[in-house]
Design a protein around this motif. Structure first.
Motif, PDB file in Angstrom:
ATOM      1  N   ALA A 180      44.934  31.061 -21.134  1.00 23.28           N
ATOM      2  CA  ALA A 180      43.850  30.730 -22.061  1.00 23.28           C
ATOM      3  C   ALA A 180      44.394  30.056 -23.315  1.00 23.28           C
ATOM      4  CB  ALA A 180      43.077  31.994 -22.434  1.00 23.28           C
ATOM      5  N   ALA A 181      45.518  30.559 -23.817  1.00 26.03           N
ATOM      6  CA  ALA A 181      46.121  29.959 -25.012  1.00 26.03           C
ATOM      7  C   ALA A 181      46.569  28.531 -24.744  1.00 26.03           C
ATOM      8  CB  ALA A 181      47.301  30.809 -25.478  1.00 26.03           C
ATOM      9  N   ARG A 182      47.196  28.326 -23.602  1.00 23.27           N
ATOM     10  CA  ARG A 182      47.646  26.974 -23.256  1.00 23.27           C
ATOM     11  C   ARG A 182      46.472  26.052 -22.979  1.00 23.27           C
ATOM     12  NH1 ARG A 182      52.953  28.052 -19.375  1.00 23.27           N
ATOM     13  NH2 ARG A 182      54.375  28.639 -21.071  1.00 23.27           N
TER      14      ARG A 182
ATOM     15  N   ASP B 240      43.579  19.178 -17.893  1.00 19.07           N
ATOM     16  CA  ASP B 240      44.857  19.727 -18.335  1.00 19.07           C
ATOM     17  C   ASP B 240      44.783  21.237 -18.525  1.00 19.07           C
ATOM     18  OD1 ASP B 240      45.804  17.165 -18.305  1.00 19.07           O
ATOM     19  OD2 ASP B 240      45.870  16.900 -20.476  1.00 19.07           O
ATOM     20  N   ALA B 241      43.686  21.698 -19.130  1.00 21.01           N
ATOM     21  CA  ALA B 241      43.544  23.129 -19.394  1.00 21.01           C
ATOM     22  C   ALA B 241      43.461  23.933 -18.107  1.00 21.01           C
ATOM     23  CB  ALA B 241      42.301  23.383 -20.246  1.00 21.01           C
ATOM     24  N   ALA B 242      42.752  23.399 -17.110  1.00 28.86           N
ATOM     25  CA  ALA B 242      42.548  24.133 -15.859  1.00 28.86           C
ATOM     26  C   ALA B 242      43.828  24.306 -15.058  1.00 28.86           C
ATOM     27  CB  ALA B 242      41.493  23.428 -15.001  1.00 28.86           C
ATOM     28  N   ARG B 243      44.859  23.491 -15.360  1.00 28.03           N
ATOM     29  CA  ARG B 243      46.131  23.636 -14.650  1.00 28.03           C
ATOM     30  C   ARG B 243      46.787  24.980 -14.924  1.00 28.03           C
ATOM     31  NH1 ARG B 243      50.007  19.326 -16.543  1.00 28.03           N
ATOM     32  NH2 ARG B 243      49.155  20.041 -18.521  1.00 28.03           N
ATOM     33  N   HIS B 244      46.378  25.647 -16.005  1.00 31.83           N
ATOM     34  CA  HIS B 244      47.013  26.895 -16.409  1.00 31.83           C
ATOM     35  C   HIS B 244      46.349  28.120 -15.779  1.00 31.83           C
ATOM     36  CE1 HIS B 244      49.395  24.553 -19.168  1.00 31.83           C
ATOM     37  NE2 HIS B 244      48.324  24.088 -19.752  1.00 31.83           N
TER      38      HIS B 244
ATOM     39  N   ALA C  22      25.716  14.572 -19.735  1.00 35.08           N
ATOM     40  CA  ALA C  22      26.790  13.695 -19.261  1.00 35.08           C
ATOM     41  C   ALA C  22      28.162  14.235 -19.661  1.00 35.08           C
ATOM     42  CB  ALA C  22      26.595  12.288 -19.819  1.00 35.08           C
ATOM     43  N   ASP C  23      28.254  14.783 -20.880  1.00 38.02           N
ATOM     44  CA  ASP C  23      29.517  15.388 -21.317  1.00 38.02           C
ATOM     45  C   ASP C  23      29.902  16.560 -20.418  1.00 38.02           C
ATOM     46  OD1 ASP C  23      29.775  13.604 -23.364  1.00 38.02           O
ATOM     47  OD2 ASP C  23      29.252  15.000 -24.967  1.00 38.02           O
ATOM     48  N   GLN C  24      28.934  17.405 -20.106  1.00 38.37           N
ATOM     49  CA  GLN C  24      29.221  18.577 -19.279  1.00 38.37           C
ATOM     50  C   GLN C  24      29.599  18.179 -17.855  1.00 38.37           C
ATOM     51  OE1 GLN C  24      29.991  21.253 -20.464  1.00 38.37           O
ATOM     52  NE2 GLN C  24      28.330  22.549 -21.206  1.00 38.37           N
ATOM     53  N   GLU C  25      29.032  17.100 -17.376  1.00 32.38           N
ATOM     54  CA  GLU C  25      29.407  16.600 -16.057  1.00 32.38           C
ATOM     55  C   GLU C  25      30.885  16.189 -16.047  1.00 32.38           C
ATOM     56  OE1 GLU C  25      28.476  12.529 -13.786  1.00 32.38           O
ATOM     57  OE2 GLU C  25      26.710  13.817 -13.973  1.00 32.38           O
ATOM     58  N   ALA C  26      31.310  15.493 -17.128  1.00 30.64           N
ATOM     59  CA  ALA C  26      32.720  15.093 -17.245  1.00 30.64           C
ATOM     60  C   ALA C  26      33.615  16.320 -17.397  1.00 30.64           C
ATOM     61  CB  ALA C  26      32.901  14.152 -18.434  1.00 30.64           C
ATOM     62  N   ASN C  27      33.140  17.323 -18.158  1.00 30.70           N
ATOM     63  CA  ASN C  27      33.909  18.555 -18.325  1.00 30.70           C
ATOM     64  C   ASN C  27      34.150  19.230 -16.980  1.00 30.70           C
ATOM     65  OD1 ASN C  27      33.921  18.277 -21.142  1.00 30.70           O
ATOM     66  ND2 ASN C  27      32.034  19.438 -21.390  1.00 30.70           N
ATOM     67  N   ARG C  28      33.092  19.358 -16.195  1.00 31.53           N
ATOM     68  CA  ARG C  28      33.216  20.020 -14.892  1.00 31.53           C
ATOM     69  C   ARG C  28      34.088  19.213 -13.938  1.00 31.53           C
ATOM     70  NH1 ARG C  28      27.749  21.276 -16.008  1.00 31.53           N
ATOM     71  NH2 ARG C  28      27.073  19.375 -14.949  1.00 31.53           N
ATOM     72  N   TRP C  29      33.953  17.887 -13.990  1.00 32.62           N
ATOM     73  CA  TRP C  29      34.759  17.025 -13.125  1.00 32.62           C
ATOM     74  C   TRP C  29      36.253  17.269 -13.357  1.00 32.62           C
ATOM     75  CZ3 TRP C  29      34.416  13.776  -9.065  1.00 32.62           C
ATOM     76  CH2 TRP C  29      35.471  12.879  -8.851  1.00 32.62           C
ATOM     77  N   GLY C  30      36.660  17.240 -14.615  1.00 35.41           N
ATOM     78  CA  GLY C  30      38.066  17.464 -14.933  1.00 35.41           C
ATOM     79  C   GLY C  30      38.508  18.883 -14.630  1.00 35.41           C
ATOM     80  N   ARG C  31      37.644  19.856 -14.930  1.00 37.88           N
ATOM     81  CA  ARG C  31      37.994  21.271 -14.732  1.00 37.88           C
ATOM     82  C   ARG C  31      38.158  21.603 -13.259  1.00 37.88           C
ATOM     83  NH1 ARG C  31      34.338  22.994 -18.273  1.00 37.88           N
ATOM     84  NH2 ARG C  31      32.807  23.761 -16.783  1.00 37.88           N
ATOM     85  N   ASN C  32      37.454  20.875 -12.402  1.00 42.05           N
ATOM     86  CA  ASN C  32      37.519  21.131 -10.961  1.00 42.05           C
ATOM     87  C   ASN C  32      38.569  20.275 -10.257  1.00 42.05           C
ATOM     88  OD1 ASN C  32      35.485  23.085 -11.056  1.00 42.05           O
ATOM     89  ND2 ASN C  32      33.861  21.568 -10.822  1.00 42.05           N
ATOM     90  N   GLY C  33      39.434  19.629 -11.041  1.00 37.30           N
ATOM     91  CA  GLY C  33      40.549  18.900 -10.451  1.00 37.30           C
ATOM     92  C   GLY C  33      40.312  17.418 -10.241  1.00 37.30           C
TER      93      GLY C  33
ATOM     94  N   ARG D 162      45.075  25.002 -26.216  1.00 42.07           N
ATOM     95  CA  ARG D 162      45.944  23.981 -26.818  1.00 42.07           C
ATOM     96  C   ARG D 162      45.650  22.605 -26.225  1.00 42.07           C
ATOM     97  NH1 ARG D 162      51.756  24.221 -24.579  1.00 42.07           N
ATOM     98  NH2 ARG D 162      50.519  23.370 -22.869  1.00 42.07           N
ATOM     99  N   ASP D 163      45.475  22.552 -24.891  1.00 42.71           N
ATOM    100  CA  ASP D 163      45.190  21.270 -24.249  1.00 42.71           C
ATOM    101  C   ASP D 163      43.808  20.744 -24.641  1.00 42.71           C
ATOM    102  OD1 ASP D 163      47.621  21.111 -22.982  1.00 42.71           O
ATOM    103  OD2 ASP D 163      46.927  22.043 -21.122  1.00 42.71           O
ATOM    104  N   MET D 164      42.858  21.645 -24.816  1.00 39.14           N
ATOM    105  CA  MET D 164      41.531  21.221 -25.261  1.00 39.14           C
ATOM    106  C   MET D 164      41.607  20.625 -26.664  1.00 39.14           C
ATOM    107  SD  MET D 164      39.353  21.746 -22.802  1.00 39.14           S
ATOM    108  CE  MET D 164      37.752  21.740 -23.619  1.00 39.14           C
ATOM    109  N   TYR D 165      42.376  21.267 -27.533  1.00 39.14           N
ATOM    110  CA  TYR D 165      42.525  20.743 -28.889  1.00 39.14           C
ATOM    111  C   TYR D 165      43.236  19.390 -28.871  1.00 39.14           C
ATOM    112  CZ  TYR D 165      44.202  20.032 -33.606  1.00 39.14           C
ATOM    113  OH  TYR D 165      44.478  19.469 -34.824  1.00 39.14           O
TER     114      TYR D 165
END
Length: 294
Positions: free
Chosen positions: A56-58, A89-93, A125-136, A61-64
């Motif tokens: 979560a900390a890492r 990047d965050a989801a990799r952790h 649209a922002d949340q769609e991009a968030n989910r796209w990145g978070r899901n790989g 950091r990636d979100m920031y």
């Protein structure tokens, strides 16, 4: 007067200790209510909790970092790319990173729709991009045309360089292995090791040139850094020259095919690459005012 000061100090200490106690009780309550079998496997739960907290900390950091890069770039229509990249990047952790990415993304979008005045459609649209990145998903799906290369993921570049070098060594390097049989295995192995070492050192110099170009962020300096990186890599012999050519070609193919830059810019980049690789002085392309540390 002294007595009054002592009473106030005592009250302050009681407030601090009460707050600490409250925090401890809440924490224990959460562990008991959500941890289920926590007490039966303390060590395992503690390790899981530590991994989750570390992730979560890492992830935070990636979100920031993504938010900071978005502000620094200030590039039109780039927000979806940075949202997707930060979540990716965050989801990799692991679970902790994914959780942090989701919580931070939701908090930001709730603020955006409720306070900043942006509409529901933009939030969706922002949340769609968030989910796209978070899901790989690949963040480059949202990358706007001509966004500077300094905002390309370093990890992606490093992976690209590694894959290209290994693939080309396997597909093109078989020739010196076969010739070594007739000239003596020992000499062939030494030559191959020298080639691979030169390629590795050349790839390192190419990466250093790319990193310096990002750090400098200097107008009209890309041709200089291309020539300098190729020049430095070629000093390491055939392996270094080979790595410089393969990496330069891969980068320019990506640039012309994905980033949206034109053929003329690619041609000029390749001219600078060849100039440096063939021993030309990189300062031919050095822009005025570029700091001396480069």
């Amino acid at each position: 007067m002294v007595r009054a000061d002592r009473i106030r100090e005592k009250d302050r200490c009681m407030k601090v200790s009460t707050l600490s106690l409250l925090f401890t009780v809440v924490l224990l309550a959460c562990l008991v209510s959500e941890g289920h079998g926590w007490f039966s496997s303390v060590r395992r739960k503690v390790r899981q909790g530590a991994r989750f907290a570390k992730g979560a900390a890492r992830g935070a950091r990636d979100m920031y970092r993504g938010y900071s890069d978005m502000r620094k770039a200030n590039w039109k229509n780039s927000d979806k790319y940075f949202h997707a990249r930060a979540n990716h990047d965050a989801a990799r952790h692991g679970p902790g990173g994914r959780w942090a990415a989701r919580v931070i993304s939701n908090a930001r979008e709730n603020w955006q729709s409720g306070v900043s005045g942006r509409g529901h459609e933009d939030t969706r649209a922002d949340q769609e991009a968030n989910r796209w990145g978070r899901n790989g998903g690949d963040p480059n799906r949202y990358r706007p045309k001509n966004l500077p290369d300094q905002y390309m993921k370093v990890s992606t570049l490093s992976l690209l360089l590694t894959v290209v070098i290994l693939a080309c060594l396997v597909s093109e390097g078989h020739g010196w292995f076969s010739r070594s049989a007739s000239r003596g295995v020992s000499r062939g192995v030494r030559r191959g090791a020298k080639f691979v070492k030169g390629a590795a050192l050349g790839a390192r110099d190419m990466y250093r040139g790319y990193k310096d170009m990002r750090d400098a962020n200097w107008k009209n300096s890309d041709k200089y850094f291309h020539a300098r990186a190729n020049h430095d890599a070629a000093r390491h012999g055939p392996g270094g020259r080979w790595a410089a050519k393969v990496i330069s070609d891969a980068r320019e193919n990506w640039q012309s095919g994905v980033s949206g830059r034109g053929h003329e810019d690619t041609r000029a980049d390749q001219e600078a690459n060849r100039w440096g690789r063939n021993g030309g002085d990189p300062n031919k392309y050095r822009p005025a005012g570029l700091p001396s540390r480069y």
